[in-house]
Structures are given as structure tokens and as C-alpha cells.
Design a protein around this motif. Structure first.
Motif, PDB file in Angstrom:
ATOM      1  N   GLU A   7       6.090  -9.287   1.686  1.00  0.00           N
ATOM      2  CA  GLU A   7       5.790 -10.443   0.852  1.00  0.00           C
ATOM      3  C   GLU A   7       5.036 -10.029  -0.403  1.00  0.00           C
ATOM      4  OE1 GLU A   7       3.734 -13.374   3.143  1.00  0.00           O
ATOM      5  OE2 GLU A   7       5.452 -13.800   4.438  1.00  0.00           O
ATOM      6  N   ASN A   8       5.681 -10.236  -1.549  1.00  0.00           N
ATOM      7  CA  ASN A   8       5.056 -10.037  -2.864  1.00  0.00           C
ATOM      8  C   ASN A   8       4.330  -8.694  -2.958  1.00  0.00           C
ATOM      9  OD1 ASN A   8       4.527 -10.931  -5.497  1.00  0.00           O
ATOM     10  ND2 ASN A   8       2.520 -11.726  -4.926  1.00  0.00           N
ATOM     11  N   LEU A   9       4.994  -7.654  -2.485  1.00  0.00           N
ATOM     12  CA  LEU A   9       4.364  -6.341  -2.336  1.00  0.00           C
ATOM     13  C   LEU A   9       4.300  -5.580  -3.656  1.00  0.00           C
ATOM     14  CD1 LEU A   9       3.276  -4.288  -0.179  1.00  0.00           C
ATOM     15  CD2 LEU A   9       5.574  -3.331  -0.178  1.00  0.00           C
ATOM     16  N   SER A  10       3.097  -5.133  -3.985  1.00  0.00           N
ATOM     17  CA  SER A  10       2.899  -4.246  -5.131  1.00  0.00           C
ATOM     18  C   SER A  10       2.086  -3.051  -4.669  1.00  0.00           C
ATOM     19  CB  SER A  10       2.174  -4.959  -6.278  1.00  0.00           C
ATOM     20  OG  SER A  10       2.952  -6.024  -6.784  1.00  0.00           O
ATOM     21  N   ALA A  11       2.333  -1.901  -5.271  1.00  0.00           N
ATOM     22  CA  ALA A  11       1.601  -0.680  -4.925  1.00  0.00           C
ATOM     23  C   ALA A  11       1.242   0.070  -6.189  1.00  0.00           C
ATOM     24  CB  ALA A  11       2.426   0.204  -3.994  1.00  0.00           C
ATOM     25  N   ASP A  12       0.046   0.608  -6.215  1.00  0.00           N
ATOM     26  CA  ASP A  12      -0.464   1.356  -7.353  1.00  0.00           C
ATOM     27  C   ASP A  12      -0.969   2.685  -6.834  1.00  0.00           C
ATOM     28  OD1 ASP A  12      -1.792   2.406  -9.519  1.00  0.00           O
ATOM     29  OD2 ASP A  12      -2.807   0.541 -10.059  1.00  0.00           O
ATOM     30  N   LEU A  13      -0.287   3.771  -7.198  1.00  0.00           N
ATOM     31  CA  LEU A  13      -0.672   5.082  -6.685  1.00  0.00           C
ATOM     32  C   LEU A  13      -1.890   5.656  -7.377  1.00  0.00           C
ATOM     33  CD1 LEU A  13       2.761   6.812  -6.073  1.00  0.00           C
ATOM     34  CD2 LEU A  13       1.425   5.359  -4.562  1.00  0.00           C
ATOM     35  N   GLY A  14      -2.324   5.034  -8.475  1.00  0.00           N
ATOM     36  CA  GLY A  14      -3.569   5.426  -9.107  1.00  0.00           C
ATOM     37  C   GLY A  14      -3.417   6.563 -10.103  1.00  0.00           C
ATOM     38  N   PRO A  15      -4.484   6.828 -10.864  1.00  0.00           N
ATOM     39  CA  PRO A  15      -4.414   7.825 -11.944  1.00  0.00           C
ATOM     40  C   PRO A  15      -4.232   9.250 -11.458  1.00  0.00           C
ATOM     41  CG  PRO A  15      -6.674   7.024 -11.633  1.00  0.00           C
ATOM     42  CD  PRO A  15      -5.783   6.153 -10.802  1.00  0.00           C
ATOM     43  N   LYS A  16      -4.690   9.555 -10.228  1.00  0.00           N
ATOM     44  CA  LYS A  16      -4.518  10.930  -9.748  1.00  0.00           C
ATOM     45  C   LYS A  16      -3.052  11.278  -9.601  1.00  0.00           C
ATOM     46  CE  LYS A  16      -8.927  11.516  -7.362  1.00  0.00           C
ATOM     47  NZ  LYS A  16      -9.584  11.833  -6.078  1.00  0.00           N
ATOM     48  N   ARG A  20       1.088   4.377 -12.345  1.00  0.00           N
ATOM     49  CA  ARG A  20       0.496   3.102 -11.983  1.00  0.00           C
ATOM     50  C   ARG A  20       1.596   2.072 -11.786  1.00  0.00           C
ATOM     51  NH1 ARG A  20      -4.902   2.187 -12.689  1.00  0.00           N
ATOM     52  NH2 ARG A  20      -6.126   3.895 -13.573  1.00  0.00           N
ATOM     53  N   GLY A  21       1.324   1.085 -10.954  1.00  0.00           N
ATOM     54  CA  GLY A  21       2.285   0.005 -10.779  1.00  0.00           C
ATOM     55  C   GLY A  21       3.642   0.479 -10.312  1.00  0.00           C
ATOM     56  N   VAL A  22       3.673   1.253  -9.225  1.00  0.00           N
ATOM     57  CA  VAL A  22       4.935   1.828  -8.774  1.00  0.00           C
ATOM     58  C   VAL A  22       5.864   0.768  -8.182  1.00  0.00           C
ATOM     59  CG1 VAL A  22       5.955   3.561  -7.246  1.00  0.00           C
ATOM     60  CG2 VAL A  22       3.784   4.016  -8.380  1.00  0.00           C
ATOM     61  N   LEU A  23       5.294  -0.230  -7.510  1.00  0.00           N
ATOM     62  CA  LEU A  23       6.076  -1.338  -6.959  1.00  0.00           C
ATOM     63  C   LEU A  23       5.540  -2.649  -7.512  1.00  0.00           C
ATOM     64  CD1 LEU A  23       6.267  -0.307  -3.175  1.00  0.00           C
ATOM     65  CD2 LEU A  23       7.998   0.076  -4.939  1.00  0.00           C
ATOM     66  N   HIS A  24       6.432  -3.593  -7.755  1.00  0.00           N
ATOM     67  CA  HIS A  24       6.030  -4.842  -8.395  1.00  0.00           C
ATOM     68  C   HIS A  24       6.604  -6.046  -7.652  1.00  0.00           C
ATOM     69  CE1 HIS A  24       5.091  -2.131 -11.722  1.00  0.00           C
ATOM     70  NE2 HIS A  24       6.346  -1.718 -11.692  1.00  0.00           N
ATOM     71  N   GLY A  25       5.790  -6.720  -6.869  1.00  0.00           N
ATOM     72  CA  GLY A  25       6.133  -8.011  -6.296  1.00  0.00           C
ATOM     73  C   GLY A  25       7.408  -8.054  -5.474  1.00  0.00           C
ATOM     74  N   SER A  60      -1.591  -2.751  -3.337  1.00  0.00           N
ATOM     75  CA  SER A  60      -2.529  -3.395  -4.253  1.00  0.00           C
ATOM     76  C   SER A  60      -2.392  -4.909  -4.259  1.00  0.00           C
ATOM     77  CB  SER A  60      -2.326  -2.855  -5.679  1.00  0.00           C
ATOM     78  OG  SER A  60      -0.984  -3.057  -6.114  1.00  0.00           O
ATOM     79  N   GLN A  61      -1.259  -5.402  -3.777  1.00  0.00           N
ATOM     80  CA  GLN A  61      -1.021  -6.849  -3.723  1.00  0.00           C
ATOM     81  C   GLN A  61       0.045  -7.128  -2.683  1.00  0.00           C
ATOM     82  OE1 GLN A  61      -0.466  -9.132  -7.492  1.00  0.00           O
ATOM     83  NE2 GLN A  61       1.480  -9.728  -6.605  1.00  0.00           N
ATOM     84  N   GLY A  62      -0.041  -8.291  -2.036  1.00  0.00           N
ATOM     85  CA  GLY A  62       0.956  -8.673  -1.053  1.00  0.00           C
ATOM     86  C   GLY A  62       0.683  -8.051   0.306  1.00  0.00           C
ATOM     87  N   SER A  63       1.690  -8.095   1.168  1.00  0.00           N
ATOM     88  CA  SER A  63       1.481  -7.633   2.538  1.00  0.00           C
ATOM     89  C   SER A  63       2.791  -7.229   3.191  1.00  0.00           C
ATOM     90  CB  SER A  63       0.830  -8.744   3.372  1.00  0.00           C
ATOM     91  OG  SER A  63       1.698  -9.859   3.464  1.00  0.00           O
TER      92      SER A  63
END
Length: 263
Positions: A7-16, A20-25, A60-63
Motif C-alpha cells: 500500500e502506497n509504498l515508497s523507499a529511500d535508500l539514502g545518500p550513502k 533517493r526516492g527509489v520507489l514511489h507510491g 519511507s512511506q506506506g506499508s
């Protein structure tokens, strides 16, 4: 049987990771009895989606939920008993025998200091038979060819006996015959009631064997549905940047890339 709800899944792998923003909703439901193919160009976020489903990549968002329970609330061992995982790469560093490597698939179901029971040994034998690696019994896994190693790792995932199976690019390193064998096996697992998800680059294999496709591009889910609904000439152009010949009408569907779209 398990149902996986995204559900509305977003993932952010971060600066390392430099990204950023690898998956969006992304939202989708993975159901028992279906072989779901995750497709898209290189770098689209397919493997990140798989890892997010398994709780291996921070969300980072969703589940992600399994039968209504949040993956984030499940212990790794518990999750491993529900969803077995075949990662891409098949890197091996320890000179285990093939049968001992496959036996590692039984670990999520064993208690501390427990030994393999007859049921475990039967599951290991069955998994090796289904993955066509029984003839490799006694061989050292690090000495196998890439294709042999890939099938042994698939046997390890099957040995778990989980109601769900996630395979990330299981056709890599395999010859055409064994590619067909693996897709037939994944399809059979789905027909038996398992929830099966696989990342694929071969669009013909995806069209032939998958009941449902998730098309990922630049971290977004741009289409989902049956192969006929997802695999269109327009999407080949806009997502993959190629023209192609698509025939999904016969008993053997085909998607053949022809040339790059220029300009």
C-alpha cells in the motif's frame, strides 16, 4: 496460502547509496495461486521492491502486509517461514556440499540446537528433485557452474516449504532448457496455491507464464494486470525505449524487441 498487500509504498535508500526516492507510491496485491512477474528496465526499482516486501529495505512511506499483518512487525525467522527468497547473484563463499546448502532452507523451521528430522530430509530431497539437482548430490557447491549453482539455490528456497516464494531474476545464468524448467516450476508452485513473485527481464517468459505483471519504471508502478493488459507496443516504446513484435494471442505468447527508438 498468503496474500501480500502493498500500500502506497515508497523507499529511500539514502545518500550513502547515492540514490533517493527509489520507489514511489506503489500499491498492489499479490495473491495465492498467481505467478506475478515484476518487469521493467535496469535500475527501475524491481529488486528494491522485492527487498522492501521482505523487510530488507527500509520503507519511507506506506506499508507491506501479509494476511493483514505488517511485515515491519514480523521477526525475520517468522517472515522466512512465510516467504522464501531466492536473491539474485547466487554468491557462495563456503565449500558446502550441495545437499547441505539446500538443507539451509530448513533452518527457519528448526528450533535452537534442533537436528533435521525425517520430514526435513524428505523436504530437502523433494526440493532437489523439483529443481533438477539430485544428480549434484555430493558435489561442492562452490565448484558448480553458474547454471548449476542457480538451480541449487532455487532448491534451497523450495526446501523452506513456505506458502510464498519470491525469486529475483531466477533465469540468470541458465540455458534455455533450464529457463523453461524454472518457469514451469514457478508456475506449478502457483497452481498448487502458493503466492509466487519473480523478477524477469525476458518479456516472452513473462507473457507466457505469468498471470499478472507489475511494470516498474523509474521507481513507479506504471501498469499492472494481465500480460495482454501490460505488454503493449506503446509501453515498449515509452518504458524500454524499443519497438517490438508482440503476439499474445496464441498458446505460445511472444514479445520480441526489434530496435531502439531514436530521437
Amino acid at each position: 496460502m498468503v496474500t501480500v498487500t502493498i500500500e502506497n509504498l515508497s523507499a529511500d535508500l539514502g545518500p550513502k547509496a547515492g540514490r533517493r526516492g527509489v520507489l514511489h507510491g506503489i500499491s498492489a496485491t499479490l495473491r495465492p495461486g498467481e505467478l506475478t512477474g515484476v518487469i521493467g528496465p535496469n535500475g527501475a526499482g524491481k529488486s528494491t521492491l522485492i527487498r522492501a516486501i521482505l523487510g530488507l529495505t527500509p520503507v519511507s512511506q506506506g506499508s507491506v502486509g501479509i494476511d493483514g499483518r505488517a511485515v515491519a512487525q514480523m521477526q525475520p525467522r517468522e517472515l522466512a517461514r512465510v516467504l522464501s527468497y531466492l536473491p539474485q547473484g547466487q554468491a557462495l563463499h563456503w565449500p558446502l556440499s550441495v545437499e547441505r546448502l539446500v538443507a539451509l532452507g530448513r533452518l527457519p523451521g528448526l528450533g535452537p540446537m534442533s537436528r533435521l528430522a525425517e520430514a526435513d530430509l524428505a523436504a530437502i530431497h523433494d526440493a532437489m528433485q523439483r529443481a533438477d539437482v539430485l544428480h549434484l548430490t555430493g558435489r561442492t557447491a562452490t565448484e558448480l557452474s553458474g547454471g548449476e549453482r542457480a538451480r541449487v539455490m532455487l532448491a534451497r528456497a523450495l526446501a523452506v516449504g513456505a506458502p510464498g516464494l519470491i525469486a529475483d531474476e531466477p533465469l540468470a545464468s541458465l540455458d534455455p532448457g533450464h529457463q523453461i524448467d524454472v518457469m514451469e516450476l514457478l508456475a506449478a508452485e502457483a497452481r498448487a496455491g502458493a503466492t509466487v513473485v519473480t523478477v524477469l527481464h525476458d518479456l516472452t517468459m513473462a507473457a507466457r507464464y505469468c498471470q499478472r505483471l507489475l511494470l516498474i519504471d523509474r521507481g513507479a508502478l506504471v501498469a499492472q494486470g494481465s500480460p495482454a493488459e501490460v505488454l503493449t507496443g506503446e509501453r515498449l516504446r515509452t518504458v524500454y525505449g524499443v519497438t517490438g513484435r508482440i503476439d499474445l494471442t496464441g498458446a505460445a505468447p511472444m514479445v520480441v524487441p526489434l530496435e531502439r527508438v531514436r530521437g
